[in-house]
Write an enzyme that holds these catalytic residues in place. Sequence first.
Site, PDB file in Angstrom:
ATOM      1  N   LEU A 111       2.483   6.577  -4.673  1.00 29.78           N
ATOM      2  CA  LEU A 111       3.668   7.158  -5.327  1.00 29.78           C
ATOM      3  C   LEU A 111       3.340   8.455  -6.056  1.00 29.78           C
ATOM      4  O   LEU A 111       4.240   9.149  -6.527  1.00 29.78           O
ATOM      5  CB  LEU A 111       4.297   6.139  -6.284  1.00 29.78           C
ATOM      6  CG  LEU A 111       4.961   4.930  -5.609  1.00 29.78           C
ATOM      7  CD1 LEU A 111       5.458   3.928  -6.644  1.00 29.78           C
ATOM      8  CD2 LEU A 111       6.104   5.357  -4.704  1.00 29.78           C
ATOM      9  N   ARG A 112       2.044   8.758  -6.199  1.00 30.88           N
ATOM     10  CA  ARG A 112       1.551  10.067  -6.684  1.00 30.88           C
ATOM     11  C   ARG A 112       1.846  10.389  -8.147  1.00 30.88           C
ATOM     12  O   ARG A 112       1.477  11.466  -8.596  1.00 30.88           O
ATOM     13  CB  ARG A 112       2.104  11.221  -5.828  1.00 30.88           C
ATOM     14  CG  ARG A 112       1.784  11.119  -4.352  1.00 30.88           C
ATOM     15  CD  ARG A 112       0.306  11.222  -4.094  1.00 30.88           C
ATOM     16  NE  ARG A 112       0.029  11.370  -2.663  1.00 30.88           N
ATOM     17  CZ  ARG A 112      -0.971  10.745  -2.045  1.00 30.88           C
ATOM     18  NH1 ARG A 112      -1.790   9.945  -2.717  1.00 30.88           N
ATOM     19  NH2 ARG A 112      -1.178  10.934  -0.764  1.00 30.88           N
ATOM     20  N   HIS A 165       2.040  14.136   1.226  1.00 29.40           N
ATOM     21  CA  HIS A 165       1.364  15.387   0.881  1.00 29.40           C
ATOM     22  C   HIS A 165       2.369  16.507   1.107  1.00 29.40           C
ATOM     23  O   HIS A 165       3.012  16.553   2.162  1.00 29.40           O
ATOM     24  CB  HIS A 165       0.126  15.618   1.753  1.00 29.40           C
ATOM     25  CG  HIS A 165      -0.977  14.640   1.490  1.00 29.40           C
ATOM     26  ND1 HIS A 165      -1.752  14.689   0.349  1.00 29.40           N
ATOM     27  CD2 HIS A 165      -1.421  13.576   2.194  1.00 29.40           C
ATOM     28  CE1 HIS A 165      -2.642  13.703   0.374  1.00 29.40           C
ATOM     29  NE2 HIS A 165      -2.455  13.000   1.479  1.00 29.40           N
ATOM     30  N   HIS A 193       0.829  -1.208   0.000  1.00 24.28           N
ATOM     31  CA  HIS A 193       0.000   0.000   0.000  1.00 24.28           C
ATOM     32  C   HIS A 193       0.865   1.260   0.000  1.00 24.28           C
ATOM     33  O   HIS A 193       1.118   1.861   1.042  1.00 24.28           O
ATOM     34  CB  HIS A 193      -0.878  -0.054   1.267  1.00 24.28           C
ATOM     35  CG  HIS A 193      -2.053   0.836   1.233  1.00 24.28           C
ATOM     36  ND1 HIS A 193      -3.257   0.504   1.785  1.00 24.28           N
ATOM     37  CD2 HIS A 193      -2.226   2.069   0.709  1.00 24.28           C
ATOM     38  CE1 HIS A 193      -4.121   1.493   1.613  1.00 24.28           C
ATOM     39  NE2 HIS A 193      -3.510   2.452   0.959  1.00 24.28           N
ATOM     40  N   ASP A 214       0.558   2.360   3.829  1.00 29.01           N
ATOM     41  CA  ASP A 214      -0.305   3.473   3.387  1.00 29.01           C
ATOM     42  C   ASP A 214       0.507   4.775   3.333  1.00 29.01           C
ATOM     43  O   ASP A 214       0.019   5.851   3.710  1.00 29.01           O
ATOM     44  CB  ASP A 214      -1.545   3.633   4.262  1.00 29.01           C
ATOM     45  CG  ASP A 214      -2.606   4.524   3.597  1.00 29.01           C
ATOM     46  OD1 ASP A 214      -2.406   4.915   2.428  1.00 29.01           O
ATOM     47  OD2 ASP A 214      -3.627   4.811   4.254  1.00 29.01           O
TER      48      ASP A 214
HETATM   49  O1  DOR Z   1      -5.043   8.923   4.709  1.00 23.93           O
HETATM   50  C1  DOR Z   1      -5.139   8.473   3.572  1.00 23.93           C
HETATM   51  N1  DOR Z   1      -4.500   9.043   2.540  1.00 23.93           N
HETATM   52  N2  DOR Z   1      -5.916   7.407   3.368  1.00 23.93           N
HETATM   53  C2  DOR Z   1      -6.191   6.964   2.124  1.00 23.93           C
HETATM   54  O2  DOR Z   1      -6.861   5.979   1.978  1.00 23.93           O
HETATM   55  C3  DOR Z   1      -5.664   7.684   0.949  1.00 23.93           C
HETATM   56  C4  DOR Z   1      -4.438   8.397   1.286  1.00 23.93           C
HETATM   57  C5  DOR Z   1      -3.981   9.375   0.225  1.00 23.93           C
HETATM   58  O3  DOR Z   1      -3.989   9.015  -0.953  1.00 23.93           O
HETATM   59  O4  DOR Z   1      -3.561  10.469   0.596  1.00 23.93           O
END
Ligand code: DOR
Length: 438
Positions: free
Chosen positions: A67-68, A312, A64, A308
């Site tokens: 990689l954006r 950001h 999970h 996960d």
């Molecule tokens: O906190 C999260 N961020 N949960 C997710 O399921 C998606 C992820 C994201 O893509 O930023």
Amino acid sequence: MAERRARLLVRGGTVVDATGSRRADVAVVDGVVHQVADGLRPPAGATVLDAEGCLVAPGLVDLHTHLREPGHEEAETVESGSRAAALGGYTAVVAMPNTEPAVDSAAVARQVLQLGRGALCRVAVAGAITVGRAGQRLAPLGELAALGIHLFTDDGAGVQDAGVMRRALEYARGLGVTLAQHCEDAGLAAGGHMHEGACSSWLGVPGQPAAAEEVMVARDIALVRLTGASMHFLHLSTAGSVALVAGARAEGLPVTAEVTPHHLSLTDDALCGYDPVFKVNPPLRTAHDTAALARACAAGVIDAVATDHAPHPPEAKDVPLDQAPPGMLGLQTAWPVTLQALGAAGLDWLQVLALLSWQPARIARLHPAAGGDQGGPVVPGAAANLCVLDPHATWTVEPASLASRSRNTPFTGRSLTGAVRHTVHRGEPVVVGGQATR
Ligand code: DOR
């Protein structure tokens, strides 16, 4: 490629894999484990990697990873994310499809796979279940499966419509692929920025109840029973969810599940300063939940710990809590954080590595049992995808020194025990002494 001809000797460590642990050196030639025995001499011209005091294990495998790329290269790229992965001991990651555009077509999937070719670890790709992850029309699952994609998810959102999910499961069953669900009922979670409970009431922040996750876990277990398709539950966070999965497993249903290091180690009171770095979906829960997740790992109800990893950039994350996107970094802290959380719950190194390496490799079909090159026993003839982990070294998390393009780690300033000394990807030492080699 030059590195494919590299000769290595990983010397002085304890080899740990699904068959157990033993003191042994590991010689690697041409990307393949050549010999595993105590007191090996380095092959001619070999690079020697010191593994004294370390565990030598199959590389970690992350089910999970965000990689954006394409679409949010300011947050992460395949290159920067796979570098963070290698530094975290990973030799494979599954890239999540909530990119822009989403991985809902063969063209986008090919693009990500292509970007992953020169990366510091293997980059597998998960496909979207529905077009644009909008939850309405099914993505071309067959076309994506033909590219070798095994996991499908609309992660970031759950598939809300049970009828759509049923149809997706029926297709998935025919194709022999696995759907991975982000369990979140949109109606129940709407407007919530943290777990709904005593903490959210005290802070005056709207919350998401545990039931927002649990109703979808329960629904999807019913759909697995109906369709016979296999399902993987992403980032489970509540005691109720793992109880539901335990029941499904006892019934013999083909379900697997993961938890994250942050849900094992952090609780909702982390949000008492309204710091958006602790905002994540599903939200951090209570100590009752973290204890239940750890017990489920010990009991084998949970198959994998997955990061996960959700980068950001500061301009998105350093805003008021209600405006910040959910998500936190995970790749470079996963192993020590998990080791600490599950060690405290009585799990040993072998059990922790099972959750981080060979069990997720099986779920992603990257394991040798499925024709893959990840997570298999360290034996002659195996692909040399290895990590060398020092379980006693301590280090302090400094966001600026992480390889990610983003800085949103919830563990800033935290002293962690457990460091990645080396990572070997297809026989190439991509991390040596805790530093990337290229
Ligand atoms: O906190 C999260 N961020 N949960 C997710 O399921 C998606 C992820 C994201 O893509 O930023």
